[in-house]
Design a protein around this motif. Structure first.
Motif, PDB file in Angstrom:
ATOM      1  N   UNK A   3      -4.700  10.754 -24.346  1.00  0.00           N
ATOM      2  CA  UNK A   3      -4.794  12.220 -24.392  1.00  0.00           C
ATOM      3  C   UNK A   3      -5.747  12.645 -25.502  1.00  0.00           C
ATOM      4  N   UNK A   4      -5.687  11.952 -26.617  1.00  0.00           N
ATOM      5  CA  UNK A   4      -6.600  12.233 -27.738  1.00  0.00           C
ATOM      6  C   UNK A   4      -8.042  11.974 -27.302  1.00  0.00           C
ATOM      7  N   UNK A   5      -8.261  10.881 -26.597  1.00  0.00           N
ATOM      8  CA  UNK A   5      -9.602  10.549 -26.097  1.00  0.00           C
ATOM      9  C   UNK A   5     -10.075  11.600 -25.099  1.00  0.00           C
ATOM     10  N   UNK A  15     -22.731  16.309 -24.861  1.00  0.00           N
ATOM     11  CA  UNK A  15     -23.449  15.192 -25.479  1.00  0.00           C
ATOM     12  C   UNK A  15     -23.485  14.013 -24.513  1.00  0.00           C
ATOM     13  N   UNK A  16     -24.277  13.042 -24.820  1.00  0.00           N
ATOM     14  CA  UNK A  16     -24.324  11.820 -24.023  1.00  0.00           C
ATOM     15  C   UNK A  16     -23.171  10.921 -24.399  1.00  0.00           C
ATOM     16  N   UNK A  17     -21.984  11.263 -23.952  1.00  0.00           N
ATOM     17  CA  UNK A  17     -20.787  10.496 -24.302  1.00  0.00           C
ATOM     18  C   UNK A  17     -20.903   9.052 -23.848  1.00  0.00           C
ATOM     19  N   UNK A  42      -6.223   6.193 -14.236  1.00  0.00           N
ATOM     20  CA  UNK A  42      -6.403   5.803 -12.846  1.00  0.00           C
ATOM     21  C   UNK A  42      -7.854   5.750 -12.403  1.00  0.00           C
ATOM     22  N   UNK A  43      -8.767   6.123 -13.295  1.00  0.00           N
ATOM     23  CA  UNK A  43     -10.205   6.039 -13.018  1.00  0.00           C
ATOM     24  C   UNK A  43     -10.901   5.527 -14.279  1.00  0.00           C
ATOM     25  N   UNK A  44     -12.120   5.063 -14.111  1.00  0.00           N
ATOM     26  CA  UNK A  44     -12.863   4.531 -15.261  1.00  0.00           C
ATOM     27  C   UNK A  44     -13.282   5.664 -16.202  1.00  0.00           C
ATOM     28  N   UNK A  45     -13.667   5.282 -17.385  1.00  0.00           N
ATOM     29  CA  UNK A  45     -14.151   6.230 -18.385  1.00  0.00           C
ATOM     30  C   UNK A  45     -15.315   7.040 -17.828  1.00  0.00           C
ATOM     31  N   UNK A  46     -16.304   6.355 -17.242  1.00  0.00           N
ATOM     32  CA  UNK A  46     -17.491   7.043 -16.714  1.00  0.00           C
ATOM     33  C   UNK A  46     -17.132   7.992 -15.576  1.00  0.00           C
ATOM     34  N   UNK A  47     -16.219   7.573 -14.701  1.00  0.00           N
ATOM     35  CA  UNK A  47     -15.784   8.453 -13.609  1.00  0.00           C
ATOM     36  C   UNK A  47     -15.104   9.702 -14.171  1.00  0.00           C
ATOM     37  N   UNK A  48     -14.313   9.511 -15.203  1.00  0.00           N
ATOM     38  CA  UNK A  48     -13.616  10.640 -15.820  1.00  0.00           C
ATOM     39  C   UNK A  48     -14.620  11.623 -16.426  1.00  0.00           C
ATOM     40  N   UNK A  49     -15.584  11.108 -17.168  1.00  0.00           N
ATOM     41  CA  UNK A  49     -16.594  11.970 -17.790  1.00  0.00           C
ATOM     42  C   UNK A  49     -17.352  12.747 -16.714  1.00  0.00           C
ATOM     43  N   UNK A  53     -17.394  16.813 -16.241  1.00  0.00           N
ATOM     44  CA  UNK A  53     -18.666  17.557 -16.277  1.00  0.00           C
ATOM     45  C   UNK A  53     -18.858  18.380 -15.008  1.00  0.00           C
ATOM     46  N   UNK A  54     -18.567  17.778 -13.862  1.00  0.00           N
ATOM     47  CA  UNK A  54     -18.783  18.484 -12.599  1.00  0.00           C
ATOM     48  C   UNK A  54     -17.769  19.615 -12.406  1.00  0.00           C
ATOM     49  N   UNK A  55     -16.546  19.429 -12.843  1.00  0.00           N
ATOM     50  CA  UNK A  55     -15.558  20.506 -12.751  1.00  0.00           C
ATOM     51  C   UNK A  55     -15.952  21.666 -13.672  1.00  0.00           C
ATOM     52  N   UNK A  56     -16.454  21.332 -14.845  1.00  0.00           N
ATOM     53  CA  UNK A  56     -16.911  22.377 -15.760  1.00  0.00           C
ATOM     54  C   UNK A  56     -18.130  23.088 -15.176  1.00  0.00           C
ATOM     55  N   UNK A  57     -19.031  22.323 -14.553  1.00  0.00           N
ATOM     56  CA  UNK A  57     -20.220  22.917 -13.930  1.00  0.00           C
ATOM     57  C   UNK A  57     -19.812  23.880 -12.817  1.00  0.00           C
ATOM     58  N   UNK A  58     -18.826  23.493 -12.012  1.00  0.00           N
ATOM     59  CA  UNK A  58     -18.376  24.378 -10.935  1.00  0.00           C
ATOM     60  C   UNK A  58     -17.828  25.684 -11.511  1.00  0.00           C
ATOM     61  N   UNK A  59     -17.036  25.592 -12.554  1.00  0.00           N
ATOM     62  CA  UNK A  59     -16.484  26.803 -13.186  1.00  0.00           C
ATOM     63  C   UNK A  59     -17.598  27.676 -13.756  1.00  0.00           C
ATOM     64  N   UNK A  60     -18.605  27.042 -14.346  1.00  0.00           N
ATOM     65  CA  UNK A  60     -19.719  27.790 -14.919  1.00  0.00           C
ATOM     66  C   UNK A  60     -20.542  28.471 -13.829  1.00  0.00           C
ATOM     67  N   UNK A  61     -20.739  27.799 -12.704  1.00  0.00           N
ATOM     68  CA  UNK A  61     -21.462  28.396 -11.582  1.00  0.00           C
ATOM     69  C   UNK A  61     -20.716  29.615 -11.056  1.00  0.00           C
ATOM     70  N   UNK A  62     -19.417  29.467 -10.913  1.00  0.00           N
ATOM     71  CA  UNK A  62     -18.588  30.557 -10.397  1.00  0.00           C
ATOM     72  C   UNK A  62     -18.637  31.765 -11.340  1.00  0.00           C
ATOM     73  N   UNK A  63     -18.735  31.483 -12.638  1.00  0.00           N
ATOM     74  CA  UNK A  63     -18.771  32.585 -13.612  1.00  0.00           C
ATOM     75  C   UNK A  63     -20.148  33.241 -13.718  1.00  0.00           C
ATOM     76  N   UNK A  64     -21.122  32.731 -12.941  1.00  0.00           N
ATOM     77  CA  UNK A  64     -22.426  33.379 -12.886  1.00  0.00           C
ATOM     78  C   UNK A  64     -23.509  32.785 -13.760  1.00  0.00           C
ATOM     79  N   UNK A  65     -23.233  31.666 -14.391  1.00  0.00           N
ATOM     80  CA  UNK A  65     -24.253  31.037 -15.237  1.00  0.00           C
ATOM     81  C   UNK A  65     -25.362  30.446 -14.372  1.00  0.00           C
ATOM     82  N   UNK A  66     -26.554  30.362 -14.948  1.00  0.00           N
ATOM     83  CA  UNK A  66     -27.716  29.803 -14.268  1.00  0.00           C
ATOM     84  C   UNK A  66     -27.676  28.272 -14.304  1.00  0.00           C
ATOM     85  N   UNK A  67     -28.233  27.654 -13.265  1.00  0.00           N
ATOM     86  CA  UNK A  67     -28.211  26.197 -13.144  1.00  0.00           C
ATOM     87  C   UNK A  67     -28.880  25.527 -14.340  1.00  0.00           C
ATOM     88  N   UNK A  68     -30.027  26.025 -14.755  1.00  0.00           N
ATOM     89  CA  UNK A  68     -30.744  25.450 -15.902  1.00  0.00           C
ATOM     90  C   UNK A  68     -29.868  25.481 -17.152  1.00  0.00           C
TER      91      UNK A  68
END
Length: 105
Positions: A3-5, A15-17, A42-49, A53-68
């Protein structure tokens, strides 16, 4: 410990985690951390990251942020690469996702 991780990962998505960086942050060897992370999450570190990132991107898109802007905020140097990763993850480009979510497709 995991959970801390996860909290550390979530607060450093811009950042480039790396596995090494997070393992060092919580004082575990890379190998042990990698195995423990997969066992608990239940998933690898890279899959989790990528998922976070993609879930955060979806939320940001929905809130109207630009892709760039989203690409930069999530640590992607190039918008095009971010869009490719997003499409691989969701099956849609960021623009298609936004239109689909807003019901305008």
């Amino acid at each position: 410990i995991i959970r801390q991780a996860a909290a550390y990962i979530d607060s450093h998505l811009d950042t480039g985690l790396s596995l090494e960086q997070v393992a060092k942050q919580i004082n575990l060897s890379q190998g042990y951390f990698s195995n423990l992370f997969k066992k608990v999450q239940g998933i690898s570190f890279q899959q989790y990251v990528m998922h976070e990132k993609m879930e955060k991107a979806k939320a940001m898109l929905i809130s109207g942020r630009q892709v760039q802007e989203i690409a930069q905020d999530l640590g992607y140097e190039h918008r095009r690469y971010f869009s490719e990763v997003f499409k691989k993850y969701t099956g849609m480009t960021p623009s298609e996702f936004k239109l689909h979510y807003l019901g305008k497709e």
